[in-house]
Design an enzyme around this catalytic site. Structure first.
Site, short mmCIF file in Angstrom:
data_model
loop_
_atom_site.label_atom_id
_atom_site.label_comp_id
_atom_site.label_asym_id
_atom_site.label_seq_id
_atom_site.Cartn_x
_atom_site.Cartn_y
_atom_site.Cartn_z
CG ASN A 10 -1.72 1.23 1.41
OD1 ASN A 10 -1.78 2.07 0.50
ND2 ASN A 10 -2.35 1.37 2.57
CE LYS A 12 -0.10 3.15 4.82
NZ LYS A 12 0.02 3.24 6.27
CG HIS A 94 -5.70 1.95 5.45
ND1 HIS A 94 -5.24 2.85 6.39
CD2 HIS A 94 -4.70 1.08 5.24
CE1 HIS A 94 -4.00 2.52 6.72
NE2 HIS A 94 -3.64 1.45 6.04
CD GLU A 96 -2.71 5.45 6.93
OE1 GLU A 96 -2.72 5.45 5.69
OE2 GLU A 96 -1.77 4.99 7.60
CD GLU A 164 -3.25 -2.37 7.39
OE1 GLU A 164 -2.19 -2.66 6.82
OE2 GLU A 164 -3.85 -1.29 7.22
N GLY A 170 2.87 2.32 10.77
CA GLY A 170 3.85 3.40 10.60
C GLY A 170 4.60 3.75 11.87
CB SER A 204 5.54 -1.85 11.82
OG SER A 204 5.15 -0.51 12.10
#
Ligand code: 13P
Length: 243
Positions: A10, A12, A94, A96, A164, A170, A204
């Site tokens: 991904n 992003k 996701h 985010e 996730e 991250g 990660s």
């Protein structure tokens, strides 16, 4: 293992046309891998990436889609458009997007239904926040997200789940093997098609931890953020499958 592993990158909001050289190195690793390999670049690069990857073992996918097929939705991209640009998959829900764009489970479900109707394989993301984990709510939260985000129509359909944990994205932190195994098993037993649906771990994932995460029983692959931007890291994660 009854399921083919899936290693998905991904990107992003990263990547410009000048970065497509990435696919040359990754294509070689993909050709030698028993896993399915997927890269989800930003929408601006999707058609170009699909063209670059044509004839290789790399699939490309979107990072989001709108629930409608077309219409007055400035700035949005539909599942049909992703398919038209060469996508086989789309990441949905996701964390985010849930956080930045207020996407609810119901919205994720309607997007997943649109993706399936367009012939895409949705990768539906779930995962708890740090506060939810610390208060012992991880499994409850993930179960609620799953129940609300999975498409409703009961016909046999291919989809992928990505677990996730938000606090592992991250941050360099990864969930412990025991926690990953526990949540993946909890997800598996709630799936309409538990034998064939792949469950990816994300958060990660990097060359140093890929092999141990991928060896866990209910982990069918990885959804990789930062480490999917560097061809050498991504190929080494691909190389960790089935070792
Ligand atoms: P990182 O691998 O950078 O933690 O990102 C994970 C992720 O969000 C993939 O969708």
């Amino acid at each position: 293992m009854p399921r083919t592993a899936l290693i998905a990158g991904n990107w992003k909001m990263n990547g410009l046309a000048g970065d497509l050289g990435f696919f040359g190195e990754v294509a070689r690793a993909a050709a030698d891998s028993p896993a399915d390999i997927l890269v989800c670049p930003p929408a601006t690069l999707l058609a170009l990436a699909a063209k670059t990857c044509s004839g290789t073992a790399i699939s490309v996918g979107g990072q989001d889609c709108h629930a409608r097929e077309s219409g007055a939705h400035t700035g949005d991209v539909s599942a049909v458009m992703l398919r038209d640009a060469g996508a086989d998959y789309v990441i949905l829900g996701h964390s985010e997007r849930r956080a930045d764009h207020g996407e609810s489970d119901a919205i994720v479900r309607s997007k997943a239904e649109a993706a399936l109707a367009a012939g895409l394989i949705p990768i539906i993301c779930v995962g708890e926040t740090q506060a939810e984990r610390e208060s012992g709510q991880a499994e409850t939260v993930v179960a609620r997200q799953l129940a609300g985000s999975l498409p409703e129509n009961p016909q046999k359909m291919e989809l992928v789940i990505a677990y996730e944990p938000v606090w592992a994205i991250g941050t360099g932190l990864t969930a412990s093997e025991a926690d990953v195994a526990e949540i993946h098993a909890a997800i598996r037993k709630r799936l309409p098609d538990p034998l064939t649906t792949r469950i990816l771990y994300g958060g990660s994932v990097k060359p140093a931890n890929a092999e141990s995460l991928l060896s866990l029983a209910d982990v069918d692959g990885a959804l990789v953020g930062g480490a999917s931007l560097k061809a050498s890291d991504f190929t080494s994660i691909i190389g960790a499958v089935g070792r």
